[in-house]
Design a protein around this motif. Structure first.
Motif, PDB file in Angstrom:
ATOM      1  N   LEU A 741      27.805  27.170  62.073  1.00  0.00           N
ATOM      2  CA  LEU A 741      26.708  26.248  62.346  1.00  0.00           C
ATOM      3  C   LEU A 741      25.671  26.678  63.387  1.00  0.00           C
ATOM      4  N   GLU A 742      24.457  26.166  63.435  1.00  0.00           N
ATOM      5  CA  GLU A 742      23.430  25.945  64.508  1.00  0.00           C
ATOM      6  C   GLU A 742      23.392  24.416  64.662  1.00  0.00           C
ATOM      7  N   ILE A 743      23.168  24.522  66.059  1.00  0.00           N
ATOM      8  CA  ILE A 743      23.129  22.931  66.549  1.00  0.00           C
ATOM      9  C   ILE A 743      22.017  23.122  67.630  1.00  0.00           C
ATOM     10  N   ALA A 744      20.795  22.469  67.388  1.00  0.00           N
ATOM     11  CA  ALA A 744      19.599  22.476  68.496  1.00  0.00           C
ATOM     12  C   ALA A 744      18.984  21.191  68.289  1.00  0.00           C
ATOM     13  N   PRO A 745      19.437  20.240  69.200  1.00  0.00           N
ATOM     14  CA  PRO A 745      18.853  18.955  68.760  1.00  0.00           C
ATOM     15  C   PRO A 745      17.403  18.628  69.250  1.00  0.00           C
ATOM     16  N   GLN A 746      16.575  18.105  68.729  1.00  0.00           N
ATOM     17  CA  GLN A 746      15.114  17.816  69.170  1.00  0.00           C
ATOM     18  C   GLN A 746      14.847  16.313  69.608  1.00  0.00           C
ATOM     19  N   LEU A 747      14.376  15.848  70.621  1.00  0.00           N
ATOM     20  CA  LEU A 747      14.105  14.619  71.145  1.00  0.00           C
ATOM     21  C   LEU A 747      13.094  13.844  70.367  1.00  0.00           C
ATOM     22  N   THR A 759      29.372  18.068  57.761  1.00  0.00           N
ATOM     23  CA  THR A 759      29.343  19.394  57.334  1.00  0.00           C
ATOM     24  C   THR A 759      30.506  19.848  56.341  1.00  0.00           C
ATOM     25  N   PRO A 760      30.251  21.122  55.750  1.00  0.00           N
ATOM     26  CA  PRO A 760      31.429  21.519  54.886  1.00  0.00           C
ATOM     27  C   PRO A 760      32.984  21.118  55.337  1.00  0.00           C
ATOM     28  N   LYS A 761      33.202  21.449  56.699  1.00  0.00           N
ATOM     29  CA  LYS A 761      34.197  21.686  57.328  1.00  0.00           C
ATOM     30  C   LYS A 761      34.687  20.290  58.027  1.00  0.00           C
ATOM     31  N   GLY A 762      33.881  19.361  58.153  1.00  0.00           N
ATOM     32  CA  GLY A 762      34.186  18.180  58.571  1.00  0.00           C
ATOM     33  C   GLY A 762      32.798  17.340  59.331  1.00  0.00           C
ATOM     34  N   VAL A 763      33.029  16.191  60.102  1.00  0.00           N
ATOM     35  CA  VAL A 763      32.147  15.663  60.709  1.00  0.00           C
ATOM     36  C   VAL A 763      31.740  16.069  62.027  1.00  0.00           C
ATOM     37  N   VAL A 764      30.585  16.341  62.505  1.00  0.00           N
ATOM     38  CA  VAL A 764      29.906  16.831  63.736  1.00  0.00           C
ATOM     39  C   VAL A 764      29.338  15.814  64.401  1.00  0.00           C
ATOM     40  N   TRP A 765      29.698  15.553  65.624  1.00  0.00           N
ATOM     41  CA  TRP A 765      29.276  14.659  66.578  1.00  0.00           C
ATOM     42  C   TRP A 765      28.271  15.152  67.571  1.00  0.00           C
ATOM     43  N   VAL A 766      26.788  14.747  67.622  1.00  0.00           N
ATOM     44  CA  VAL A 766      25.962  15.241  68.581  1.00  0.00           C
ATOM     45  C   VAL A 766      25.268  13.830  69.539  1.00  0.00           C
ATOM     46  N   SER A 767      25.468  14.136  70.806  1.00  0.00           N
ATOM     47  CA  SER A 767      24.713  13.078  71.508  1.00  0.00           C
ATOM     48  C   SER A 767      24.058  13.730  72.573  1.00  0.00           C
ATOM     49  N   CYS A 768      22.708  13.594  72.461  1.00  0.00           N
ATOM     50  CA  CYS A 768      21.486  14.326  73.453  1.00  0.00           C
ATOM     51  C   CYS A 768      20.772  13.285  74.080  1.00  0.00           C
ATOM     52  N   ASP A 769      21.178  13.108  75.639  1.00  0.00           N
ATOM     53  CA  ASP A 769      20.612  11.898  76.367  1.00  0.00           C
ATOM     54  C   ASP A 769      19.727  12.970  77.541  1.00  0.00           C
ATOM     55  N   PRO A 770      18.563  13.042  77.483  1.00  0.00           N
ATOM     56  CA  PRO A 770      18.005  13.553  78.643  1.00  0.00           C
ATOM     57  C   PRO A 770      18.069  12.869  79.700  1.00  0.00           C
ATOM     58  N   GLN A 771      18.165  11.236  79.779  1.00  0.00           N
ATOM     59  CA  GLN A 771      18.127  10.590  81.311  1.00  0.00           C
ATOM     60  C   GLN A 771      19.315  11.048  81.845  1.00  0.00           C
ATOM     61  N   LYS A 781      37.419  21.518  63.122  1.00  0.00           N
ATOM     62  CA  LYS A 781      38.211  22.482  62.962  1.00  0.00           C
ATOM     63  C   LYS A 781      37.791  23.499  61.884  1.00  0.00           C
ATOM     64  N   GLY A 782      37.865  24.924  62.194  1.00  0.00           N
ATOM     65  CA  GLY A 782      37.273  25.907  61.195  1.00  0.00           C
ATOM     66  C   GLY A 782      35.852  26.348  61.541  1.00  0.00           C
ATOM     67  N   THR A 783      35.327  25.713  62.475  1.00  0.00           N
ATOM     68  CA  THR A 783      33.647  26.031  62.662  1.00  0.00           C
ATOM     69  C   THR A 783      33.588  26.539  64.086  1.00  0.00           C
ATOM     70  N   THR A 784      32.401  27.433  64.002  1.00  0.00           N
ATOM     71  CA  THR A 784      31.903  28.126  65.238  1.00  0.00           C
ATOM     72  C   THR A 784      30.400  27.756  65.208  1.00  0.00           C
ATOM     73  N   ALA A 785      29.870  27.284  66.422  1.00  0.00           N
ATOM     74  CA  ALA A 785      28.519  26.858  66.350  1.00  0.00           C
ATOM     75  C   ALA A 785      27.868  27.485  67.568  1.00  0.00           C
ATOM     76  N   LYS A 786      26.394  27.783  67.280  1.00  0.00           N
ATOM     77  CA  LYS A 786      25.705  28.233  68.383  1.00  0.00           C
ATOM     78  C   LYS A 786      24.724  26.959  68.772  1.00  0.00           C
ATOM     79  N   ILE A 787      25.057  26.544  69.861  1.00  0.00           N
ATOM     80  CA  ILE A 787      24.523  25.277  70.259  1.00  0.00           C
ATOM     81  C   ILE A 787      23.507  25.586  71.472  1.00  0.00           C
ATOM     82  N   LEU A 788      22.208  25.105  71.209  1.00  0.00           N
ATOM     83  CA  LEU A 788      20.945  25.202  72.294  1.00  0.00           C
ATOM     84  C   LEU A 788      20.708  23.897  72.578  1.00  0.00           C
TER      85      LEU A 788
END
Length: 808
Positions: A741-747, A759-771, A781-788
């Protein structure tokens, strides 16, 4: 127990395809022991309901091409008993009519198979006496035949619950006939999808109730029932707080009650009457829209009056004739309504008590796995409204609108299938769509516009049929297996052979496109669409990868070479250089032999070209900054605003692609504004907006950019919810099968973004809080992600699940 092979049966072989006939079929069987689990396989042409020991287990069968009809698989073990069991079917044959849901009705038929019972000559039938047989199909507002018939049902003639009892004597019913050479497979394959999730959706409130001034004759032909509702005058004089609700009327009087569901509901109208005099005529009418965006006509008002013919067309109403006393009734035809009215016409005086009423919601079963929050109440409203419209248009397939036509249109169904996978975790409904489109392929390689259907809509416009390629690509990306690519490889090859026959010197030339419907400039003969050509290039690139996935390397090379030729011709003929303050952009159309052709400049025409990288990054940025101008993405002078809602999501995606996500968020809210509750741009009176706002429109511009029969139950207005997950949460699949996966949140200027995405392997949780300067990601399980992380660096971190990861 019937030990013979299941056979297709029908009542009367001399009348193989009657129009609008309801027929009961019945059998009993004995079990020495009650099984733990037991499945029934069940198919019907045209449609049917099935009861097991008095319990309704299926209200309809999945749409089909008649020669490839499929079987519903229904678990019934928990309903069976030791001793005698009963099966009852209410079959509805549509007849040889044009619809958007079946390819034909050459012969009516019923097929059922299980370990303990199957259809055969021992079954009996009875033409349902309570249903009026008539051939008056609902006439669409624009003259098209799309849905079926008004139902006219006489409760006094209904056989009652006794037919479900083991002791019921059906010896007076005729025996069935076995259909030896019907149009169906002898043993249908199992359908890919589960049955519908069903429950009684009750109204949010009562709009109005009271006396009724009915001018036309009440004893009307079936197609005139709706006209009687439309031309009646409602005189509200009663307040209804809740049901049960009772009222008294004299013979010859008429009364009404109109209810508001607060959101579009699709399914089967149902009510329970505690008391009522026999022979009372009860007409039911349905309405989706407060106001037509095409004409401005009002379809419902404060008095409780509504126009049931304003969206679907002439005859869209039903009638029930009551018997004395307590009764329950359900109309066995699918209807869609935001508002529903009941008109009572009394032939004798008496008291009526309405214990309950509503619509048995019948939708594809979904799981609430995805979510999105951002601290902006308008975006929160958009999420709620979008999900309502996404769900109501998921039935036995992805339908564009379940009220007016119930058709499986591919263009908007493809991104809605992506939305469904990311928000609900389902891909089975996409598999059904893949198959039914492939089954409709013709000799020229194209598909029917909305199969299965016998409506004369072959061939499809290419920009919509090419979405089948996207459907196959999305399936491969999700599952990572080339299984379905191999299955449909001949279909894919044949499709491209037909489409690419229109390529001349690298330029794809055909007028057979929709482009941005009802707006912009469209190609004529000998011309090429700049809006659609990027679609063709993008999907041909995907097909190169699909060919390699199944070892078809020579075809991959040929398609890759063709892609290069298309790209070169696109840059040469469709890209207009910057001039006079107007930036470089993609023209709506071109004609290599007509230099004076008016080319057009539209928002829709830039979208796919931008995120398919057919323009350079600098070209794209200059282009979008101009045609999606500050502050909210409204078009500059001379640029046509997008209209087709699938271009809504493409516009947001293109803006994010060039780093204009803040503007994309503002564009999102500005475009949804007229449909959000209590938004200043919403011109609908508050009383008719409801708690969720809406309904979302069929197209996004008013007047002639809308169809004459615009509706309030279209699903493609929900597609921006896909952008929330892919661009704001920033989760994308980087490798078929979803292991990478690739994970790059935009605010996008929002206070924060967070949510769950499947995602195909299961649920991904993202929480991006600039404050808090905090990014939290949970991987399955079973995933590798490049996280930006958006505020730390331009170098992504690589993390492997399962686990939760934090970035500051």
């Amino acid at each position: 127990m019937d030990t013979q092979q299941a056979r297709w049966i029908w009542s009367d072989l001399t009348d193989p395809a009657p129009r609008n006939r309801f027929t009961y079929f019945r059998t009993t069987f004995d079990l020495r022991l009650r099984p733990g689990q037991a499945a029934i396989r069940f198919a019907a042409d045209s449609n049917a309901r099935l009861w097991v020991n008095g319990v309704l287990v299926r209200r309809k069968v999945t749409r089909y091409h008649e020669e490839r009809i499929t079987a519903e698989v229904i678990e019934v073990g928990h309903l069976l008993v030791q001793g005698t069991n009963t099966l009852v079917v209410l079959h509805h044959n549509w007849g040889p009519i044009v619809t958007f849901q079946r390819s034909a009705n050459l012969h009516a038929g019923l097929w059922l198979d299980s370990e303990f019972c199957r259809t055969g000559p021992s079954w009996r039938y009875l033409q349902a006496p309570e249903f009026t047989v008539h051939a008056d199909q609902v006439i669409g507002l624009i003259g098209d035949a799309r849905v079926r018939y008004p139902v006219v049902l006489d409760g006094r003639k209904a056989p009652g619950q006794s037919i479900h009892g083991a002791g019921f004597d059906d010896s007076g019913w005729p025996g069935v006939s076995v259909v030896e050479h019907g149009p169906w497979p002898q043993r249908p394959d199992d359908v890919e999808t589960p049955g519908q999730r069903e429950y009684l959706a009750r109204p949010m409130n009562v709009l109005a109730a009271g006396r009724l001034d009915r001018q036309p004759p009440v004893e009307a032909a079936p197609l005139e029932i709706a006209a009687g509702i439309r031309t009646s005058r409602c005189l509200p004089d009663q307040t209804v707080g809740a049901f049960p609700w009772s009222f008294y009327a004299q013979a010859g009087e008429s009364r009404f009650v109109t209810v508001d569901f607060g959101l579009p509901v699709h399914g089967y109208p149902a009510l329970e009457l505690g008391t009522t005099p026999g022979g009372t005529i009860l007409d039911l009418g349905y309405c989706e829209l407060y106001r037509s965006l095409y004409s401005g006509a009002i379809h419902v008002d404060e008095s409780g009056w509504l126009n049931p013919e304003g969206v679907v067309g002439k005859g869209y109403a039903d009638r029930y004739l009551t018997r004395h006393g307590f009764q329950q009734v359900e109309i066995p035809e699918e209807r869609t309504a935001r508002w529903m009215t009941l008109h009572f016409h009394f032939s004798e005086a008496g008291l009526v008590t309405i214990n309950s009423l509503g619509i048995v919601s019948s939708q594809y079963p979904t799981q609430a796995l995805g979510s999105f929050e951002c601290g902006d109440h308008r975006v929160d409203q958009i999420v709620k409204l979008g999900l309502i419209h996404a769900k109501v248009t998921m039935t036995d397939s992805y339908v564009d609108t379940p009220g007016r036509e119930d058709g499986q249109w591919l263009e908007d169904a493809v991104p809605r299938a992506l939305l469904t996978s990311r928000w609900f975790g389902d891909t089975a409904l996409r598999n059904l769509m893949l198959r039914t489109y492939a089954e409709s392929q013709g000799e020229d390689g194209n598909f029917h516009s909305f199969p299965p259907s016998n409506y004369p809509a072959y061939p499809s416009r290419y920009d919509w049929s090419v979405q089948w390629v996207a459907l196959l690509w999305d399936d491969y990306q999700w599952h990572g297996s080339p299984e379905r690519v191999r299955r449909y490889w001949p279909v894919l090859q044949k499709y491209w052979q037909g489409l690419l026959a229109h390529v001349h010197d690298g330029l794809w030339v055909t007028p057979l496109v929709f482009a941005d419907i009802r707006v912009g400039l469209h190609p004529g003969p000998g011309q090429s669409s700049g809006i659609v050509t990027p679609w063709i290039i993008e999907r041909l690139r995907w097909s190169v990868e699909l060919a390699r996935a199944v070892g078809e390397d020579s075809q991959a090379e040929a398609w890759s070479d063709m892609t290069g030729r298309l790209v070169s011709a696109f840059r040469k003929h469709h890209v207009v250089p910057a001039s006079g303050g107007v930036p470089i952009h993609v023209a709506d159309r071109c004609d290599p032999f007509d230099s004076g052709l008016v080319r057009g400049y539209s928002q829709a025409g830039q979208t796919v070209a931008v995120y398919s990288d057919l323009l350079t990054k600098d070209e794209s940025a200059a282009n979008l900054n101009y045609c999606f101008a500050e502050p909210d993405g409204s078009p500059a002078e001379g640029v046509t605003r997008w209209n087709n809602p699938t271009y809504f999501e493409r516009s947001l995606k293109a803006l994010s692609h060039v780093g204009l996500t803040d503007r994309a968020v503002r564009h999102l809210v500005e475009r949804y504004g007229p449909y959000l509750p209590a938004h200043p741009a919403n011109l609908t009176p508050l009383r008719f907006q409801g708690p969720y706002g809406g309904p979302l429109p069929e197209y996004w511009l008013s007047g002639s950019a809308q169809p004459e029969d615009d509706t309030g139950s279209h699903g493609w207005g929900a597609i921006p919810l896909l952008w929330l997950h892919e661009c704001l949460l920033g989760v994308t699949i980087a490798e078929p099968g979803g292991a990478k996966l690739e994970i790059a949140p935009q605010l996008g200027g929002l206070p924060f973004v967070q949510g769950h995405t499947v995602t195909p392997k299961g649920v991904v949780w993202v929480s991006c809080d600039p404050q808090q300067r905090r990014l939290e990601v949970t991987l399955p399980k079973g995933t590798t992600a490049k996280i930006l992380c958006p505020w730390t660096s331009e170098t992504p971190s690589e993390c492997s699940g399962p686990g939760t990861f934090f970035f500051g």
